[in-house]
Design an enzyme around this catalytic site. Structure first.
Site, short mmCIF file in Angstrom:
data_model
loop_
_atom_site.label_atom_id
_atom_site.label_comp_id
_atom_site.label_asym_id
_atom_site.label_seq_id
_atom_site.Cartn_x
_atom_site.Cartn_y
_atom_site.Cartn_z
N GLY A 171 0.82 -1.21 0.00
CA GLY A 171 0.00 0.00 0.00
C GLY A 171 0.84 1.25 0.00
O GLY A 171 0.59 2.17 -0.76
N PHE A 172 1.83 1.29 0.88
CA PHE A 172 2.74 2.45 1.03
C PHE A 172 1.97 3.72 1.38
O PHE A 172 2.46 4.82 1.16
CB PHE A 172 3.58 2.66 -0.24
N GLY A 225 1.49 -6.72 3.74
CA GLY A 225 2.71 -7.31 3.18
C GLY A 225 3.87 -7.18 4.13
O GLY A 225 4.99 -7.59 3.83
N GLY A 243 9.34 -0.10 9.68
CA GLY A 243 8.97 0.01 8.27
C GLY A 243 9.44 1.33 7.71
O GLY A 243 10.50 1.45 7.11
N GLU A 244 8.63 2.36 7.98
CA GLU A 244 8.89 3.66 7.36
C GLU A 244 10.24 4.27 7.73
O GLU A 244 10.86 4.97 6.93
CB GLU A 244 7.76 4.62 7.73
N ARG A 263 12.47 -3.37 20.57
CA ARG A 263 12.69 -4.80 20.39
C ARG A 263 12.09 -5.25 19.06
O ARG A 263 10.97 -4.86 18.72
CB ARG A 263 12.01 -5.56 21.53
N ILE A 264 12.81 -6.06 18.33
CA ILE A 264 12.33 -6.54 17.04
C ILE A 264 11.65 -7.89 17.26
O ILE A 264 12.27 -8.86 17.70
CB ILE A 264 13.49 -6.67 16.04
#
Ligand code: MOS
Length: 754
Positions: A246-247, A474, A714-715, A638-639
């Site tokens: 989507g972005f 996604g 993400g961003e 934390r990932i």
């Protein structure tokens, strides 16, 4: 939370649980759904960008075989406006419903809609609609001068967005600063190009509406459609099982959704409407063009004394979308005197909207480029300059950061990139006959929680189900939800069922702002705790249960088993056994996360941070520039899933290469059309443009966000990367490009020879 390290699935690389569905083609995207009697709709696009519809002749189109209806302003029926409700409800960036008036304000605006038995028949009919216009010259001028009152605060969707900011006396401090920089940076209009085209399939059952649409925010879309069609919210169901990215273009509903719904109402059948790639450049948002003047004042040692960020962006004729370029400016560096201010310029263009890292991405390109130029001017290493100006607190709000480890990111980046080998003189580094350029930049991106609800089932076959009405665009949300449920219930990942993307589920957050993971953790954990509490009650109240003599408080649950605390975990009983004994198919629990986004009085300033180091190669003889290596270091708390996390950053860096070197949308001055509206002419980075990408995470859990300390990701990966690349371009070529994307013609003035 069970801290049993060997069984935890948090923080371990987990392949996507939905991967097999996607690679086998069985994942159903919105336009993959078919229904008996379904018709196809194709919109008619305005071929002017400014004017009025004079005449719309549908006679020929209506007579074509298979055509069921040609809709336009006179016959579409009522579509009301939506208004913003509380939170994420009713947000619609292009507020004017389709066909509301006969004014055309941008090229590609829908003016009619053909509905037919097949897509081909609908397309033929749409092409046969004759429209004549009273045409005015469109204003799509690229050079931006603010043309409205900058004190007007745009209707933004959250108070969290910092709009304008001021402290100290930036003018006086700049005037008396020993070292000054005053430059303007330009970023072009860019279009999101998710491979999955936008589209909707709408159907009515009496006064109940169902719509399949690839939405990044199904509950908001439900609210918008309920308002537009005068329905109670519970009569509207939005379904989005998979999203082909989507972005930001799919965050908010666009006018085609209303068209599909109105057409289905008119013809009494399900109607599918899927946009063309060309339409994706016209009517579903884009990143606004920006012009940003940055003024920095510093001492001779490099301490910032003044920072001014004045930016202008373009907006459409009717709408108010705010491109918040100053998002990170006010807190990224320690500086006593600062001003962030914006203006807007109206253009005959489709409404801009959020595009990955909205605001911060163009904003940090400007401010981080300015920092690099200042470092150059001061002859200070750009990393040292940043560390010298590292703030102790968020100076714009006067509150501490919840967790800020940007300096640790720089330190790891320096080491991994081998930055100490950099010689600062332009053109001074060479390898294999190529000139090398090394550049870097820092980055930041907002972190907060949206409100979220979730439910967890524990079932008598030993499986669990976690449900949350959010979306997986996604990014890996299916897998994150499964990991969270597995962690709490002890059920292995392959026995966790995940339900998302449906407004009949508990209300989940919009997939925006990289905030889903951080938002859903407390909701899923609370839901699991409540399901477990129900289970313990069942365990103690079922006749014949091994725990019949106990009270729930005597029991513990770990690794999917119930046991008596006093006896330790040995001899625990699987929850499925307890449910079967009670003849229960499942127990369930609900949970909720409270929002932190929009808190008017936050105790902490919460953001993710990071940096990028980039190497380009420059071959002056043939003016060939390549990005050769990128090292990114990210502090996102934390990932939860390092595999998906790395994938997010890599994807963002690929977009950053596109932003720096390739992507831009050009508007035709005569017609007002975005002229490179296809994937052959709108150039994005492809595999051949992408070198080895190295991604590192520094691991500092942020417990202000949630119990796991995960801020979401993400961003942040797209922020700063263009500044790092243009800095590397300068280092290799001696040319400072301040207007993206960098083009060969910019570099022909390079003084660097092989
Ligand atoms: Mo992102 S622009 O919040 O989808």
């Amino acid at each position: 939370m069970p801290e049993s390290a060997q069984t935890s699935v948090i923080g371990k690389p987990q392949p996507r649980i939905d991967g097999p569905l996607k690679v086998s083609g069985t994942a159903q995207y919105a336009s993959d759904f078919h229904f008996p009697g379904m018709l196809y709709a194709v919109p008619v696009e305005a071929t002017i960008a400014n004017g009025k519809i004079q005449k719309l002749d549908t006679a020929a189109a209506e007579k074509m075989p298979g055509v069921r209806a040609v809709l336009h302003r006179a016959n579409i029926g009522k579509i009301s406006r939506s208004v913003m409700g509380k939170g994420f409800d009713g947000i619609c960036i292009e507020r004017r419903p389709p066909f509301e008036d006969d004014v055309v304000r941008y090229y590609g605006q829908y003016v009619a809609l053909a509905v037919a038995d097949t897509f081909e028949a609908a397309k033929g009919a749409a092409d046969a609609v004759r429209v004549t216009y009273n045409k005015n010259k469109p204003n799509v001028e690229a050079d931006l001068k603010a043309d409205d009152d900058p004190d007007v605060v745009p209707t933004s969707y959250g108070p969290e967005k910092r709009l304008q900011s001021e402290r100290g006396d930036p003018d006086a401090a700049f005037a008396s600063a020993p070292v000054k920089l005053d430059q303007t940076y330009v970023t072009p209009a860019e279009h999101h190009n998710p491979i999955e085209l936008q589209g909707a399939t709408a159907m009515w059952d009496g006064d109940k509406l169902t719509i399949y649409e690839e939405s990044q925010g199904i509950f908001n879309m439900r609210g918008v459609l309920a308002q537009m069609f005068g329905l109670p919210k519970e009569n509207v169901r939005v379904i989005t099982k998979f999203v082909g990215s989507g972005f930001g273009s799919k965050l908010w509903p666009w006018t085609h959704c209303a068209l599909a719904v109105a057409a289905a109402r008119q013809v009494g059948k399900p109607v599918k409407l899927v946009l063309s790639r060309k339409m994706m450049f016209q009517s579903v948002g884009h990143r606004a063009r920006t012009q940003q003047r940055v003024r920095l004042g510093a001492t001779a040692e490099g301490k910032l004394v003044s920072l001014q960020h004045d930016y202008v962006y373009h907006r459409s004729m009717l709408d108010n979308y705010h491109e918040n370029c100053g998002e990170a400016t006010a807190f990224q560096y320690s500086v006593p005197n600062l001003r962030v201010k914006f203006g807007r310029a109206q253009r005959n263009i489709g409404t801009p909207s959020d595009m990955r890292g909205p605001g911060a991405v163009p904003g940090l390109y400007a401010t981080e480029s300015a920092m690099n130029e200042l470092a150059d001017q001061l002859k200070i290493d750009p990393v040292k300059l940043r560390i010298l100006n590292e703030p102790k607190i968020d100076e714009s709000l006067g509150i501490p950061f919840s967790s800020r480890h940007l300096v640790e990111c720089f330190e790891l980046g320096l080491e991994k990139f081998d930055w100490s080998k950099r010689t600062p003189e332009v053109g001074s580094m060479k390898r294999d006959g190529l000139i090398l350029g090394w550049g870097m930049a820092g980055c930041a991106w907002i972190a907060a929680r949206f409100p979220a609800e979730a439910s967890v089932h524990l079932r008598d076959d030993g499986t669990t189900r976690v449900a949350c009405g959010t979306q997986d665009i996604g990014t890996g949300t299916y897998t994150i939800l499964a990991q969270l449920a597995a962690e709490k219930t002890g059920v292995p990942l392959n026995r966790v069922e995940v339900a998302l993307g449906d407004t009949s589920l508990p209300e989940g957050p919009v997939s925006g702002g990289s905030m889903v993971t951080g938002s859903i953790i407390p909701a899923v954990f609370a839901a699991a705790d409540n399901a477990i509490a129900s289970l313990l009650t069942v365990a103690t109240s079922t006749p014949g249960s091994p725990f019949e003599k106990n009270k729930p408080a005597d029991l513990a649950f770990e690794g999917g088993r119930v046991f008596v605390k006093a006896n330790g975990s040995a001899g625990g009983v699987p929850f499925a056994d307890l449910l079967r004994r009670a003849n229960l198919r499942f127990v369930t629990g609900s949970g909720k996360s409270e929002a932190s986004f929009g808190d008017p009085n936050p105790k902490f300033s919460t953001h993710s941070f990071g940096c990028h180091f980039a190497e380009v190669t420059w071959q002056p003889a043939i003016a060939r520039l390549r990005v050769n290596r990128v090292v990114s270091v990210i502090d996102a708390g934390r990932i939860i899933n390092p595999l998906a996390g790395r994938n997010q950053i890599e994807g963002a860096v690929v977009m950053g290469i596109g932003m720096a070197l390739l992507e831009h949308t050009s508007y035709d001055q005569q017609s007002g059309a975005p002229i490179n509206s296809n994937l052959a002419d709108y150039i994005v980075a492809v595999n051949a443009d992408v070198p080895k990408l190295e991604v590192h995470f520094v691991d500092f859990p942020d417990k202000e966000i949630n119990e796991l300390g995960a801020r979401g990701i993400g961003e942040i990966g797209l922020a700063g990367i263009a500044a790092a690349i243009t800095d590397a371009v300068h280092h290799a070529t001696g040319v400072r490009v301040r207007e993206l994307p960098v083009k060969i013609e910019h570099l022909l003035t390079s003084s660097v020879l092989a």
